[in-house]
Design a protein around this motif. Structure first.
Motif, PDB file in Angstrom:
ATOM      1  N   SER A  53      -4.278  -4.694  17.953  1.00 49.11           N
ATOM      2  CA  SER A  53      -3.946  -3.308  17.623  1.00 49.11           C
ATOM      3  C   SER A  53      -3.891  -2.473  18.900  1.00 49.11           C
ATOM      4  O   SER A  53      -4.456  -2.852  19.937  1.00 49.11           O
ATOM      5  CB  SER A  53      -4.992  -2.726  16.675  1.00 49.11           C
ATOM      6  N   LYS A  54      -3.231  -1.333  18.812  1.00 54.72           N
ATOM      7  CA  LYS A  54      -3.158  -0.430  19.964  1.00 54.72           C
ATOM      8  C   LYS A  54      -4.550  -0.014  20.411  1.00 54.72           C
ATOM      9  O   LYS A  54      -4.876  -0.038  21.612  1.00 54.72           O
ATOM     10  CB  LYS A  54      -2.327   0.808  19.612  1.00 54.72           C
ATOM     11  N   ALA A  55      -5.402   0.343  19.470  1.00 54.88           N
ATOM     12  CA  ALA A  55      -6.750   0.809  19.806  1.00 54.88           C
ATOM     13  C   ALA A  55      -7.561  -0.283  20.496  1.00 54.88           C
ATOM     14  O   ALA A  55      -8.247  -0.025  21.503  1.00 54.88           O
ATOM     15  CB  ALA A  55      -7.469   1.299  18.551  1.00 54.88           C
ATOM     16  N   ASP A  56      -7.484  -1.506  19.974  1.00 52.14           N
ATOM     17  CA  ASP A  56      -8.234  -2.611  20.569  1.00 52.14           C
ATOM     18  C   ASP A  56      -7.700  -2.955  21.956  1.00 52.14           C
ATOM     19  O   ASP A  56      -8.470  -3.280  22.874  1.00 52.14           O
ATOM     20  CB  ASP A  56      -8.174  -3.844  19.678  1.00 52.14           C
ATOM     21  N   PHE A  57      -6.392  -2.920  22.124  1.00 48.83           N
ATOM     22  CA  PHE A  57      -5.789  -3.226  23.415  1.00 48.83           C
ATOM     23  C   PHE A  57      -6.244  -2.224  24.476  1.00 48.83           C
ATOM     24  O   PHE A  57      -6.645  -2.614  25.583  1.00 48.83           O
ATOM     25  CB  PHE A  57      -4.259  -3.219  23.284  1.00 48.83           C
ATOM     26  N   ILE A  58      -6.211  -0.937  24.128  1.00 45.93           N
ATOM     27  CA  ILE A  58      -6.639   0.095  25.079  1.00 45.93           C
ATOM     28  C   ILE A  58      -8.130  -0.055  25.386  1.00 45.93           C
ATOM     29  O   ILE A  58      -8.547  -0.031  26.555  1.00 45.93           O
ATOM     30  CB  ILE A  58      -6.339   1.506  24.531  1.00 45.93           C
ATOM     31  N   ARG A  59      -8.946  -0.227  24.363  1.00 42.90           N
ATOM     32  CA  ARG A  59     -10.403  -0.287  24.552  1.00 42.90           C
ATOM     33  C   ARG A  59     -10.840  -1.538  25.315  1.00 42.90           C
ATOM     34  O   ARG A  59     -11.665  -1.465  26.232  1.00 42.90           O
ATOM     35  CB  ARG A  59     -11.101  -0.252  23.186  1.00 42.90           C
ATOM     36  N   ASP A  60     -10.267  -2.701  24.954  1.00 44.76           N
ATOM     37  CA  ASP A  60     -10.776  -3.974  25.469  1.00 44.76           C
ATOM     38  C   ASP A  60     -10.124  -4.408  26.778  1.00 44.76           C
ATOM     39  O   ASP A  60     -10.715  -5.208  27.521  1.00 44.76           O
ATOM     40  CB  ASP A  60     -10.582  -5.085  24.428  1.00 44.76           C
ATOM     41  N   TYR A  61      -8.914  -3.881  27.059  1.00 47.42           N
ATOM     42  CA  TYR A  61      -8.204  -4.397  28.234  1.00 47.42           C
ATOM     43  C   TYR A  61      -7.701  -3.302  29.180  1.00 47.42           C
ATOM     44  O   TYR A  61      -7.881  -3.415  30.389  1.00 47.42           O
ATOM     45  CB  TYR A  61      -7.049  -5.304  27.779  1.00 47.42           C
ATOM     46  N   PRO A  63      25.143  -4.837  28.966  1.00 45.94           N
ATOM     47  CA  PRO A  63      24.469  -3.886  28.074  1.00 45.94           C
ATOM     48  C   PRO A  63      24.048  -4.454  26.726  1.00 45.94           C
ATOM     49  O   PRO A  63      23.106  -3.960  26.109  1.00 45.94           O
ATOM     50  CB  PRO A  63      25.515  -2.767  27.899  1.00 45.94           C
ATOM     51  N   SER A  64      24.719  -5.501  26.241  1.00 46.09           N
ATOM     52  CA  SER A  64      24.358  -6.064  24.925  1.00 46.09           C
ATOM     53  C   SER A  64      22.919  -6.565  24.915  1.00 46.09           C
ATOM     54  O   SER A  64      22.274  -6.593  23.859  1.00 46.09           O
ATOM     55  CB  SER A  64      25.309  -7.202  24.563  1.00 46.09           C
ATOM     56  N   LEU A  65      22.374  -6.949  26.067  1.00 48.49           N
ATOM     57  CA  LEU A  65      20.994  -7.435  26.134  1.00 48.49           C
ATOM     58  C   LEU A  65      19.985  -6.335  25.821  1.00 48.49           C
ATOM     59  O   LEU A  65      18.849  -6.617  25.438  1.00 48.49           O
ATOM     60  CB  LEU A  65      20.703  -8.018  27.521  1.00 48.49           C
ATOM     61  N   GLN A  66      20.403  -5.080  25.981  1.00 50.37           N
ATOM     62  CA  GLN A  66      19.488  -3.965  25.740  1.00 50.37           C
ATOM     63  C   GLN A  66      19.094  -3.855  24.269  1.00 50.37           C
ATOM     64  O   GLN A  66      18.068  -3.263  23.936  1.00 50.37           O
ATOM     65  CB  GLN A  66      20.134  -2.653  26.203  1.00 50.37           C
ATOM     66  N   LYS A  67      19.883  -4.433  23.383  1.00 49.77           N
ATOM     67  CA  LYS A  67      19.579  -4.387  21.950  1.00 49.77           C
ATOM     68  C   LYS A  67      18.525  -5.420  21.551  1.00 49.77           C
ATOM     69  O   LYS A  67      18.040  -5.402  20.414  1.00 49.77           O
ATOM     70  CB  LYS A  67      20.856  -4.641  21.138  1.00 49.77           C
ATOM     71  N   ASP A  68      18.176  -6.307  22.478  1.00 50.44           N
ATOM     72  CA  ASP A  68      17.316  -7.436  22.141  1.00 50.44           C
ATOM     73  C   ASP A  68      15.838  -7.180  22.345  1.00 50.44           C
ATOM     74  O   ASP A  68      15.010  -8.047  22.087  1.00 50.44           O
ATOM     75  CB  ASP A  68      17.719  -8.669  22.972  1.00 50.44           C
ATOM     76  N   PHE A  69      15.468  -5.990  22.853  1.00 50.68           N
ATOM     77  CA  PHE A  69      14.049  -5.688  23.071  1.00 50.68           C
ATOM     78  C   PHE A  69      13.779  -4.235  22.707  1.00 50.68           C
ATOM     79  O   PHE A  69      14.697  -3.432  22.525  1.00 50.68           O
ATOM     80  CB  PHE A  69      13.658  -5.947  24.539  1.00 50.68           C
ATOM     81  N   LYS A  70      12.487  -3.895  22.609  1.00 46.53           N
ATOM     82  CA  LYS A  70      12.067  -2.507  22.415  1.00 46.53           C
ATOM     83  C   LYS A  70      10.736  -2.320  23.144  1.00 46.53           C
ATOM     84  O   LYS A  70      10.034  -3.279  23.447  1.00 46.53           O
ATOM     85  CB  LYS A  70      11.926  -2.173  20.931  1.00 46.53           C
ATOM     86  N   PHE A  71      10.396  -1.081  23.437  1.00 48.18           N
ATOM     87  CA  PHE A  71       9.137  -0.799  24.110  1.00 48.18           C
ATOM     88  C   PHE A  71       7.994  -0.901  23.095  1.00 48.18           C
ATOM     89  O   PHE A  71       7.988  -0.183  22.093  1.00 48.18           O
ATOM     90  CB  PHE A  71       9.167   0.599  24.736  1.00 48.18           C
ATOM     91  N   PRO A  72       7.024  -1.786  23.331  1.00 51.01           N
ATOM     92  CA  PRO A  72       5.934  -1.970  22.362  1.00 51.01           C
ATOM     93  C   PRO A  72       5.050  -0.722  22.264  1.00 51.01           C
ATOM     94  O   PRO A  72       4.817  -0.029  23.260  1.00 51.01           O
ATOM     95  CB  PRO A  72       5.138  -3.151  22.943  1.00 51.01           C
ATOM     96  N   ASP A  73       4.560  -0.475  21.075  1.00 49.42           N
ATOM     97  CA  ASP A  73       3.661   0.667  20.844  1.00 49.42           C
ATOM     98  C   ASP A  73       2.220   0.205  21.071  1.00 49.42           C
ATOM     99  O   ASP A  73       1.495  -0.120  20.129  1.00 49.42           O
ATOM    100  CB  ASP A  73       3.844   1.193  19.420  1.00 49.42           C
ATOM    101  N   VAL A  74       1.817   0.170  22.354  1.00 49.81           N
ATOM    102  CA  VAL A  74       0.479  -0.326  22.695  1.00 49.81           C
ATOM    103  C   VAL A  74      -0.342   0.712  23.454  1.00 49.81           C
ATOM    104  O   VAL A  74      -1.406   0.403  23.986  1.00 49.81           O
ATOM    105  CB  VAL A  74       0.559  -1.635  23.512  1.00 49.81           C
ATOM    106  N   GLY A  75       0.155   1.946  23.520  1.00 47.37           N
ATOM    107  CA  GLY A  75      -0.631   3.010  24.148  1.00 47.37           C
ATOM    108  C   GLY A  75      -0.405   3.186  25.633  1.00 47.37           C
ATOM    109  O   GLY A  75      -1.123   3.955  26.280  1.00 47.37           O
TER     110      GLY A  75
END
Length: 293
Positions: A18-26, A111-123
């Motif tokens: 989870s975002k909270a665990d990632f921020i707290r633990d790492y 540019p087509s490669l830009q559709k293959d990823f997204k920025f993760p919501d990890v804080g």
């Protein structure tokens, strides 16, 4: 003493977090972690392999770098060779090669490669410019270094296996850091170190892992990293700004002063400057650690 190994512990692994665990633990304690299934909802998780890159980007001419030491012959980040991406991928699949691609804006070119990823919501506060890609052949290595901007990095690997050795900034005093640079001595083999020549390395304590396809490595701010492509493959990094004010200040210093000073001295003194820095890396490390040879 060449059979001795460095003090490296395995980087912790989680399947998901989870975002909270990632921020707290790492992130807050600045510790690395491998997240095995962070990006399994990306199209890239299923699609990205060397054949796919050849299909969508085979006609692009790409810059290649090999394992030769830094010298005055080439400007900083000047490519050692160029070839079509299709030819390069054929070279990778044919067997071991030292040729690598790094810091390459393939997503800008395709540019087509830009559709293959997204920025993760990890804080993390990601820098939203297009991420760069890194390619390497079997057994090719990226020398031990840390990044100029002290970013928090999420490093995603695709196709095959990659070994990653990390050291926190606290270990810099043991790593034979080259002054006015972001690298350790390039003649150190971190997979099989020569402790007779570089005895202080025995004090360094770091981390190691093997990344598989689709896995994510979190590298905290200012962490040293050394990469070995165990098989041909490629990776992508997303960068997030420093959370630590001291590290932010170091990044500003590196970008505004250190980099330009080093470039000026290269032009002024050429190879003598590079040789001087390598000598000083040993002298300063041994003096700091009370070693006499």
């Amino acid at each position: 003493m060449k059979n001795e190994k460095m003090k490296l512990q395995q980087i912790p692994r989680v399947k998901r977090i989870s975002k909270a665990d990632f921020i707290r633990d790492y992130v807050q304690p600045q510790k690395p972690v491998v997240i095995e299934r962070l990006i399994d909802d990306w199209p890239a998780y299923e699609k990205w392999n060397l054949e796919y890159i050849k299909e969508v980007a085979g006609d692009k001419t790409v810059p290649l770098y090999d394992n030769r030491p830094i010298s005055s012959k080439y400007k900083f980040n000047e490519a050692h060779a160029k070839m079509k991406m299709s030819e390069y991928i054929d070279l990778l699949k044919a067997g071991p090669t030292n040729y690598r691609i790094f810091l390459y804006h393939l997503m800008k070119e395709v540019p087509s490669l830009q559709k293959d990823f997204k920025f993760p919501d990890v804080g993390l506060r990601f820098l939203k410019q297009l991420p760069m890609l890194f390619f390497g052949g079997e057994n090719s290595k990226v020398f031990m270094h840390y990044d100029i901007d002290y970013a928090n990095i999420l490093h995603f690997h695709f196709h095959g296996k990659k070994q990653c050795i990390l050291f926190p900034p606290t270990q810099s005093k043991y790593l034979y850091k080259v002054p006015h640079a972001l690298i350790a001595r390039e003649d150190i083999n971190f997979n099989d170190p020569d402790f007779d020549q570089f005895p202080v390395l025995k004090k360094a304590e770091g981390y190691i892992t093997e990344l598989n396809h689709g896995e994510t490595l979190y590298m905290p701010e200012g962490y040293w990293h050394h990469m070995t492509y165990l098989t041909a493959g490629f990776s992508m990094s997303l960068r997030a700004t420093s959370r630590n004010l001291t590290n932010f200040s170091k990044a500003v210093y590196n970008l505004i002063f250190m980099r330009h000073f080093d470039n000026y001295m290269r032009k002024l003194r050429g190879q003598k400057w590079i040789d001087y820095k390598n000598e000083q890396a040993v002298k300063r490390t041994h003096k700091r650690n009370d070693v006499s040879l």
